[in-house]
Design an enzyme around this catalytic site. Sequence first.
Site, PDB file in Angstrom:
ATOM      1  N   LYS A  85      39.501  88.655   8.487  1.00 55.34           N
ATOM      2  CA  LYS A  85      39.509  88.651   9.953  1.00 55.34           C
ATOM      3  C   LYS A  85      39.309  87.212  10.412  1.00 55.34           C
ATOM      4  O   LYS A  85      38.626  86.425   9.748  1.00 55.34           O
ATOM      5  CB  LYS A  85      38.360  89.516  10.484  1.00 55.34           C
ATOM      6  N   VAL A 186      47.632 103.890  23.081  1.00 56.09           N
ATOM      7  CA  VAL A 186      47.632 104.973  22.094  1.00 56.09           C
ATOM      8  C   VAL A 186      47.574 106.329  22.799  1.00 56.09           C
ATOM      9  O   VAL A 186      48.334 107.245  22.481  1.00 56.09           O
ATOM     10  CB  VAL A 186      46.432 104.838  21.122  1.00 56.09           C
ATOM     11  N   TYR A 188      48.525 107.358  25.672  1.00 60.50           N
ATOM     12  CA  TYR A 188      49.787 107.763  26.296  1.00 60.50           C
ATOM     13  C   TYR A 188      50.711 108.441  25.273  1.00 60.50           C
ATOM     14  O   TYR A 188      51.205 109.541  25.490  1.00 60.50           O
ATOM     15  CB  TYR A 188      50.475 106.529  26.915  1.00 60.50           C
TER      16      TYR A 188
END
Length: 350
Positions: A85, A186, A188
Amino acid sequence: MNTHRLHAHELIEQYNPEEVHYFYDPTTRLKAIVVIHSTALGPATGGTRFFPYTHWELALEDALRLAQAMSYKNALAELPFGGGKAVILGDPKRDKTPELLRAYARLVHQFNGRFTTGEDVGIGPEDLREMMQETHFLAGARGISTDLSYVTAHGVLHGLRAAFRFTMGDDNLRGRRIAVQGAGKVGYHLIRLLTEAGAQVFVSDVDARALERVQREFGAKAVEPNAIYALECDAFSPCALGGIINDQTIPLLNCKIVAGSANNQLKEPRHGDRLHEFDILYAPDYVINAGGLIAGVQDLLGGSLEKALKEAEKIYDRLLTIFEISQRERLAPHRVADRMAEERLRARRP
Ligand code: NAD
């Protein structure tokens, strides 16, 4: 995140990553931390977060925590990648310039594929396109990029079906009452997929426009944001915020299943144990929401959206295995998932 701030070296020892890098570029004033948590299963991959941290130790801790989470997520998604990350320290609204993004991309390039990165908070598809000028070690910058949340929703749909199969013996969603928190990217897509599958969908969102859209397009029934927890339903699907499974919300829940896309749904690990005690099946977040990651990796490897969707469907079997072990060993599913990830990382540690 710790309120009591630890020293950098204590933090690093706590997470035990393979590498931690701090970069400063005097020309663009880029300040970035890259953490490679584990390369036991392959080169590290994980998004880049651009965030106005108030202290650099908070940025370091975020990068360490998120890199470890990526190792677990990649391991359980059975991807040939390790966990990493990056965080860029600054306010994206003020500090994000094409020059700074390019400087950052050049440093990603220096890893020569040992670390690849993509979107996260503060970094979107248009930023990745800028970065593509300097490096190709990017996930989600090519064809699949706009569909990551669609693939995530597809994976969540299959995860929900697995949860129904396990709790009710049947994965057909027709007539099931499902409460979705959040009708964003997401939510939707998920609401559309659930409606197509014949489920009865309830939805909450603090954004009136997002709410109105899913009501109008799919006939979802709107619920007040705070009323969604207590709504009588078969499954609650958090697709908005983290930390929403906590001491306040657990006693309110009126469902058999919690399964959604949101990251870090459990405020603390003990809240997953409480769900288990209450006989509410919890689909570990990083297992059920891996569709976006799966799509990003397909993008990186030159794969297609169809391939990504097929791979995301494997979330069904993966969750069933976790649920079965959880039942057999009387151990909450999030504990089973963590243990499986740690075993996979240990088995392949170089
Ligand atoms: P998004 O920002 O597009 O959507 C989130 C929605 O939640 C917004 O419409 C917002 O208004 C709504 N919301 C905020 N507070 C709320 C509240 N109190 N009650 C109800 N709704 C509220 O984000 P997204 O990309 O759809 O992601 C949703 C969640 O899934 C996040 O936790 C994200 O980290 C996680 N996730 C997303 C992906 C992906 O592919 N986008 C992948 C893995 C995990």
